[in-house]
Design a protein around this motif. Sequence first.
Motif, short mmCIF file in Angstrom:
data_model
loop_
_atom_site.label_atom_id
_atom_site.label_comp_id
_atom_site.label_asym_id
_atom_site.label_seq_id
_atom_site.Cartn_x
_atom_site.Cartn_y
_atom_site.Cartn_z
N LYS A 161 0.86 -1.19 0.00
CA LYS A 161 0.00 0.00 0.00
C LYS A 161 0.89 1.24 0.00
CE LYS A 161 -4.28 -1.65 0.90
NZ LYS A 161 -5.54 -1.22 0.37
N PRO A 162 0.79 2.08 -1.02
CA PRO A 162 1.58 3.30 -1.05
C PRO A 162 1.17 4.26 0.07
CG PRO A 162 0.64 2.81 -3.20
CD PRO A 162 -0.01 1.89 -2.22
N THR A 163 2.11 5.08 0.52
CA THR A 163 1.81 6.08 1.55
C THR A 163 2.15 7.47 1.03
OG1 THR A 163 3.98 5.81 2.57
CG2 THR A 163 2.17 4.52 3.49
N TYR A 164 1.27 8.40 1.38
CA TYR A 164 1.45 9.81 1.06
C TYR A 164 1.70 10.53 2.38
CZ TYR A 164 -0.02 14.64 0.27
OH TYR A 164 -0.08 16.00 0.23
N THR A 193 5.95 20.40 1.81
CA THR A 193 6.73 19.31 1.24
C THR A 193 5.89 18.05 1.35
OG1 THR A 193 7.82 18.83 3.33
CG2 THR A 193 8.94 20.35 1.85
N ALA A 194 5.94 17.24 0.33
CA ALA A 194 5.13 16.02 0.31
C ALA A 194 5.84 14.93 -0.44
CB ALA A 194 3.77 16.31 -0.32
N SER A 195 5.49 13.68 -0.12
CA SER A 195 6.08 12.55 -0.82
C SER A 195 5.10 11.38 -0.86
CB SER A 195 7.39 12.11 -0.16
OG SER A 195 7.14 11.61 1.13
N VAL A 196 5.28 10.55 -1.86
CA VAL A 196 4.53 9.29 -1.99
C VAL A 196 5.58 8.20 -2.12
CG1 VAL A 196 2.95 7.94 -3.40
CG2 VAL A 196 2.58 10.39 -3.13
N LYS A 197 5.48 7.19 -1.24
CA LYS A 197 6.44 6.08 -1.26
C LYS A 197 5.71 4.78 -1.56
CE LYS A 197 9.57 8.37 1.84
NZ LYS A 197 10.47 8.29 2.95
N LEU A 198 6.33 3.96 -2.42
CA LEU A 198 5.75 2.69 -2.79
C LEU A 198 6.82 1.72 -3.25
CD1 LEU A 198 4.50 2.85 -6.36
CD2 LEU A 198 4.76 4.98 -5.14
N THR A 199 6.47 0.45 -3.26
CA THR A 199 7.35 -0.61 -3.74
C THR A 199 6.68 -1.29 -4.92
OG1 THR A 199 8.20 -0.95 -1.51
CG2 THR A 199 8.61 -2.70 -3.09
N VAL A 200 7.47 -1.55 -5.97
CA VAL A 200 6.98 -2.21 -7.18
C VAL A 200 7.94 -3.32 -7.59
CG1 VAL A 200 5.83 -0.12 -8.02
CG2 VAL A 200 8.18 -0.58 -8.71
N ARG A 201 7.50 -4.19 -8.47
CA ARG A 201 8.42 -5.14 -9.10
C ARG A 201 9.34 -4.33 -10.00
NH1 ARG A 201 9.07 -10.08 -7.30
NH2 ARG A 201 7.10 -10.96 -6.60
#
Length: 126
Positions: free
Chosen positions: A41-44, A58-66
């Motif tokens: 689940k991505p986080t903002y 300031t903002a960021s979105v973090k996620l993991t993908v193949r």
Amino acid sequence: MNKVICNRIDFISAAKIISQGYDIFHFSDGATFTPIKTENKPTYQSEYKKTDAGPLMTASVKLTVRYDPEANYLKDIIHGYVLKLYTDSGVFYFGHKDFPAQLEYSHNQITASLTFSNSIPSVRLK
């Protein structure tokens, strides 16, 4: 600091956006938002900071993908992106054609950690 869990994320290169309002976009021919298939689940996260030049968000979105070296989100990294974030509370956009989200990533040949981030001048409403 605000933190939001996202259910889904779509993206588009800022270079493919002709004009952008709050939630109205005019794209170049054939362009559209494309989903990113995530491993988690991505986080903002967002935060307001006081600077000498005025308030800054300031903002960021973090996620993991193949990991895929040919993935579309890696092809236009220089122009930045606009993301469409789907949450339990609704849909919102991250980035703007004039203030696009920048992508940084690392990988281990199996998965990649992506971080989209940006900083924009802001005004806090009372």
